[in-house]
Design an enzyme around this catalytic site. Sequence first.
Site: not given
Ligand code: PEP
Length: 251
Positions: A8, A10, A96, A98, A168, A174, A214
Amino acid sequence: MKTLIVANWKMNPSTKKEAKKLFDSVRKSTKGIKNIEVVICPPFVYLSLFSGLKLGAQNVFYLSADRQVKKSGAFTGEVSPLMLKDLGVEYVIIGHSESRKYLNETDEVINKKIKESLLIGLKPILCVGETDEEKNSGKKLEVLEVQITQALKGVMKSEAKNIVIAYEPVWAIGTGNNCSVDETMSSILLIRKIISKLYNREIADTTKIIYGGSVDSKNTNSYITQTGVNGLLVGGASLNAEEFIEIIKSL
Ligand code: PEP
């Protein structure tokens, strides 16, 4: 079942040149890998530049007519499921955290996006997960149950096999604070129980559930071998070609 590794990106990278460089590095280094399905989800504007790896979009619009797909229309700024399908896109990230946070995406909207994507033949990657506050107040199960039940409302058994669920936890995204192996395993079991209640045991056992939050090349292997996930959704680490390739190669 192939392990699914989804990148992803983003709202990154900032230029077409950087996007092409990143995509090409991943494409070249993953050539010939058979046991892993790699999917790249770049911003919309880069989708048509890429071929040679599976693609996913990070969002899609819903045209609101239940089980009737309007192919186009007066929806300024939006992208339809058909447009994505026509570009060769196979997956679409929906719900998601976000998008829930910054675009006020509700479970009702997420449900519409899922149903319309399925009708067109896109595979939704439904993101679910609890916030830190919800986790600390013991609400994880309730949150997952509501998010999954609402998102899949009206989705038929025959369509369920095309859905991927991404667990998630919002607090892990993040932050560098990735979810522990034990906690991920227990969340994956909870999600399978919820799907079993909604559909049946067989669908629960065969639905692809992936973890995101992460993920990096050091923790990848333990998720895949110890938690019961079928793959990973990778954000930050997917923007570094070497690190993302390392994630894939560590499997
Ligand atoms: C995400 O936003 O889907 C995600 C997994 O981000 P990160 O790996 O940066 O935590």
